[in-house]
Design a protein around this motif. Structure first.
Motif, mmCIF file in Angstrom:
data_model
loop_
_atom_site.group_PDB
_atom_site.id
_atom_site.type_symbol
_atom_site.label_atom_id
_atom_site.label_comp_id
_atom_site.label_asym_id
_atom_site.label_seq_id
_atom_site.Cartn_x
_atom_site.Cartn_y
_atom_site.Cartn_z
ATOM 1 N N ILE A 129 44.527 46.390 41.924
ATOM 2 C CA ILE A 129 45.889 46.884 41.627
ATOM 3 C C ILE A 129 45.833 48.331 41.112
ATOM 4 O O ILE A 129 46.702 49.136 41.425
ATOM 5 C CB ILE A 129 46.646 45.936 40.667
ATOM 6 C CG1 ILE A 129 48.145 46.233 40.713
ATOM 7 C CG2 ILE A 129 46.088 46.004 39.255
ATOM 8 C CD1 ILE A 129 49.007 45.169 40.094
ATOM 9 N N GLU A 152 51.945 45.248 43.054
ATOM 10 C CA GLU A 152 51.816 43.794 43.129
ATOM 11 C C GLU A 152 52.504 43.268 44.388
ATOM 12 O O GLU A 152 51.970 42.396 45.085
ATOM 13 C CB GLU A 152 52.429 43.178 41.861
ATOM 14 C CG GLU A 152 52.019 41.750 41.660
ATOM 15 C CD GLU A 152 52.477 41.180 40.319
ATOM 16 O OE1 GLU A 152 52.659 41.955 39.360
ATOM 17 O OE2 GLU A 152 52.651 39.953 40.248
ATOM 18 N N THR A 156 50.613 41.449 47.451
ATOM 19 C CA THR A 156 51.067 40.108 47.820
ATOM 20 C C THR A 156 51.308 40.054 49.327
ATOM 21 O O THR A 156 50.934 39.114 50.010
ATOM 22 C CB THR A 156 52.363 39.756 47.076
ATOM 23 O OG1 THR A 156 52.120 39.906 45.683
ATOM 24 C CG2 THR A 156 52.799 38.331 47.368
ATOM 25 N N ARG A 161 47.521 38.286 46.490
ATOM 26 C CA ARG A 161 48.209 38.106 45.220
ATOM 27 C C ARG A 161 47.257 37.598 44.136
ATOM 28 O O ARG A 161 47.423 37.924 42.961
ATOM 29 C CB ARG A 161 49.357 37.111 45.391
ATOM 30 C CG ARG A 161 50.260 37.006 44.186
ATOM 31 C CD ARG A 161 51.467 36.148 44.513
ATOM 32 N NE ARG A 161 52.464 36.271 43.478
ATOM 33 C CZ ARG A 161 52.606 35.373 42.481
ATOM 34 N NH1 ARG A 161 51.802 34.349 42.414
ATOM 35 N NH2 ARG A 161 53.546 35.557 41.574
ATOM 36 N N LEU A 164 44.496 40.610 42.313
ATOM 37 C CA LEU A 164 45.004 41.869 41.755
ATOM 38 C C LEU A 164 44.028 42.523 40.787
ATOM 39 O O LEU A 164 43.829 43.734 40.800
ATOM 40 C CB LEU A 164 46.328 41.614 41.011
ATOM 41 C CG LEU A 164 47.492 41.043 41.828
ATOM 42 C CD1 LEU A 164 48.695 40.847 40.931
ATOM 43 C CD2 LEU A 164 47.832 41.972 42.971
ATOM 44 N N ARG B 313 47.868 37.649 33.583
ATOM 45 C CA ARG B 313 48.956 38.080 34.455
ATOM 46 C C ARG B 313 49.806 36.872 34.868
ATOM 47 O O ARG B 313 51.029 36.934 34.897
ATOM 48 C CB ARG B 313 48.374 38.777 35.680
ATOM 49 C CG ARG B 313 49.418 39.439 36.560
ATOM 50 C CD ARG B 313 48.768 40.100 37.739
ATOM 51 N NE ARG B 313 47.951 41.250 37.382
ATOM 52 C CZ ARG B 313 48.433 42.458 37.127
ATOM 53 N NH1 ARG B 313 49.729 42.670 37.169
ATOM 54 N NH2 ARG B 313 47.636 43.452 36.826
#
Lengths: 275, 318
Positions: A129, A152, A156, A161, A164, B313
């Motif tokens: 990320i 994000e 995805t 996803r 990250l 997260r």
């Protein structure tokens, strides 16, 4: 991939709204490039229109990758002219005189052109990320929170996803290349360049990268792709060119060039690649 | 697109009927390495004899060692040694980075000047350089601040002032010498970063200075830090050469001043060695943590850290 197709198609659609499709996105006019005494490109003429996918084929050392690197000015051309989205790359023309652009202006031009490399070139000291957020934050000065949300979303959409916060070294080649695509897309480019994006991958990972590229093409992204994947070219390309010895040997729609080529050189190349 | 979550993969492996249960490990009588036992015994015997001969030697005078080890006189010397080490390393690191960038510059004047600097400071012994700086007052009687060749002078000072501040001489001598070595380290670090990294950064619209700062230098640090750690340890010991200046600017110089008068040479050398070893050990530990920090993304420990971040997260998403 089908679940993600809508996602990337949407990226393409939102980008293409502002683009005038009658003007070429990439225009090369008699482009020459030499390294010392070696001429790598000898007068390339090329036009790629918005929302088209253009595939460059040809043997190694023929000049395909060099042409790609000239398009975003990673290499300076020695003669001819090269425009992206109507802007002369790397130079400003005043009357008949060309002025070299300052590096920050070149950087602004490059930010409109995404590039995906054969060897991925992810930043190894940053997580997936962070790789995607780096440029929006530090070049476009997007607020951190927004950059993170967008990164994000992009990751995805390329099916990562759950990866990250992982460093590139922990990802497979196919996953790394998908992060690299998300990283390039994060700058909301008008044009995407792919330099043999699947050549460094294990055969079973090629599909996942090509799938993302197909979705992107369907979504209306303008793409110039150097590849040896003839199947991809047949399925997705709007135009194909065979480059060898620094010149375009043959170009046209894929069902002509790839199915019934006119030039002997093209036939020879295809027979070897498809063998 | 097939996506395997971690859990799914594990479940698949466990439930696979084709994989049998793990068989019992092989049990065999291991080979006896008699040679290893014998050589170990001989070495232990010799080392013990050596240590004993030193520890029991009356010339070492252990009571004098303990007396001087924690004496305020020694401690202030040690603090000066540490201060000199870090200030000289800071001068060296900053100067070295500037020299490295000059050396890699397309400007031929800058790269040549940098080359010549490195040539001089690497080509002469640091001991000679220290003496040279100590005698700078002989070469220049006064230092002037002004525009060279024009006769315009804003002010001047007696060079004796500098020579009287031995600490300044010491920092100049060690720092300028270190800059030459650091320059080569930083240059090697920058060159070691794959060219694809700058290309990727440039193609993302990053300017060359931003690319250097955000992408190239942080990765170069991974190569530079371990060697800079070595340089720091080396610098700590090199400060002892300053004893030649005679003013007792650092620990070893101060110890020398004492034993020149009391002739307790051995005990005071032992005091010096104990402190040098203590500090180098601490520095080695510090280096380990610095390397771990700049090695981000390369280690195996990253897997756990990534899992932790992912869990965090996911918690935020809910």
């Amino acid at each position: 991939m089908s679940s993600n197709a809508g996602g990337l198609a949407a990226v393409g659609a939102e980008l293409s709204e502002t683009i005038d499709t009658s003007q070429p996105m990439v225009k090369a006019e008699q482009v020459w490039k030499s390294f010392g005494r070696l001429d790598v490109l000898k007068g390339i003429d090329l036009e790629v229109y918005p929302q088209q996918t253009f595939v460059l084929l040809g043997p190694s050392g023929g000049g395909k990758s060099t042409l790609l690197r000239c398009i975003n000015h990673l290499e300076k051309i020695n003669a001819g002219r090269l425009w992206v989205a109507g802007e002369l790359m790397g130079y400003r023309q005043k009357g008949d005189v060309l002025h070299e652009m300052r590096s920050r202006d070149v950087a602004r031009q490059r930010s409109l052109v995404g590039m995906v490399f054969q060897r991925f070139n992810l930043f190894p000291h940053k997580t997936a990320i962070e790789n995607v957020m780096e440029s929006p934050i530090h070049v476009q000065h997007v607020p951190h929170k927004r950059a993170e949300t967008e990164a994000e979303e992009l990751l995805t959409r390329v099916g990562l996803r759950d990866k990250l916060d992982v460093y590139p070294a922990q990802l497979s080649g196919g996953q790394q290349q998908r992060v690299a695509m998300a990283r390039a897309l994060a700058m909301k480019p008008k044009l995407m360049l792919f330099d043999e994006p699947t050549s460094a991958l294990d055969p079973e990972l090629v599909g996942e990268v090509l799938d993302v590229m197909k979705d992107l093409a369907k979504g209306g992204m303008t793409m110039v792709v150097v590849t040896h994947e003839i199947g991809f070219a047949k399925e997705v390309a709007d135009g194909v060119a065979l480059i060898d010895g620094g010149v375009i040997v043959e170009q046209g729609p894929p069902n002509e060039v790839l199915v019934s080529p006119k030039e002997e050189r093209t036939k020879l190349f295809l027979s070897k690649v498809l063998a | 697109m097939k996506l395997f979550g971690r859990g799914q993969e594990r479940a698949a492996a466990a439930g696979d009927p084709a994989v049998a249960a793990r068989p019992e490990a092989i049990k065999a009588i291991p080979i006896r390495h008699w040679g290893r036992w014998l050589s170990a015994a001989v070495v232990i015997y010799l080392v013990a004899a050596l240590v004993f001969s030193f520890v029991k030697n009356p010339i070492v005078e252990w009571p004098v060692v303990w007396q001087y080890l924690f004496k305020w006189y020694t401690i202030t010397g040690l603090l000066a040694t540490l201060e000199l080490t870090f200030v000289a390393m800071a001068v060296g690191a900053v100067g070295g980075t500037v020299l490295a960038v000059m050396r890699l510059s397309k400007n031929r004047v800058l790269s040549t000047v940098s080359w010549a600097y490195i040539w001089f400071f690497r080509g002469t012994p640091v001991y000679v350089q220290i003496i040279l700086w100590g005698n700078i007052g002989v070469l220049y009687r006064r230092f002037y601040l002004g525009l060279p060749f024009t006769g315009l002078v804003a002010g001047s000072t007696d060079s004796g002032l500098l020579v009287n501040h031995l600490i300044v001489v010491a920092i100049l001598a060690l720092g300028l010498n270190e800059a030459a070595y650091a320059a080569e380290l930083v240059r090697a670090g920058i060159i070691s970063v794959d060219a694809g990294q700058s290309e990727a950064a440039l193609s993302l619209g990053m300017s060359p200075p931003l690319t250097m700062r955000r992408i190239v230098l942080p990765q170069a640090m991974r190569v530079i830090i371990p060697t800079m750690g070595n340089e720091t340890i080396s610098m700590l010991k090199t400060t002892s050469l300053l004893a030649v200046l005679g003013g007792g600017v650092e620990m070893f110089g101060k110890l020398q001043l004492v034993y020149n008068q009391t002739f307790q040479i051995m005990p005071l050398l032992v005091v010096g060695c104990i402190w040098y070893l203590t500090v180098t050990t601490i520095l080695t530990i510090g280096q380990y943590y610095l390397e771990a920090y700049f090695g981000k993304g390369f280690g195996q420990a990253e897997t756990e850290a990534a899992e932790k971040r992912t869990l965090k997260r996911e918690a935020r998403r809910v």
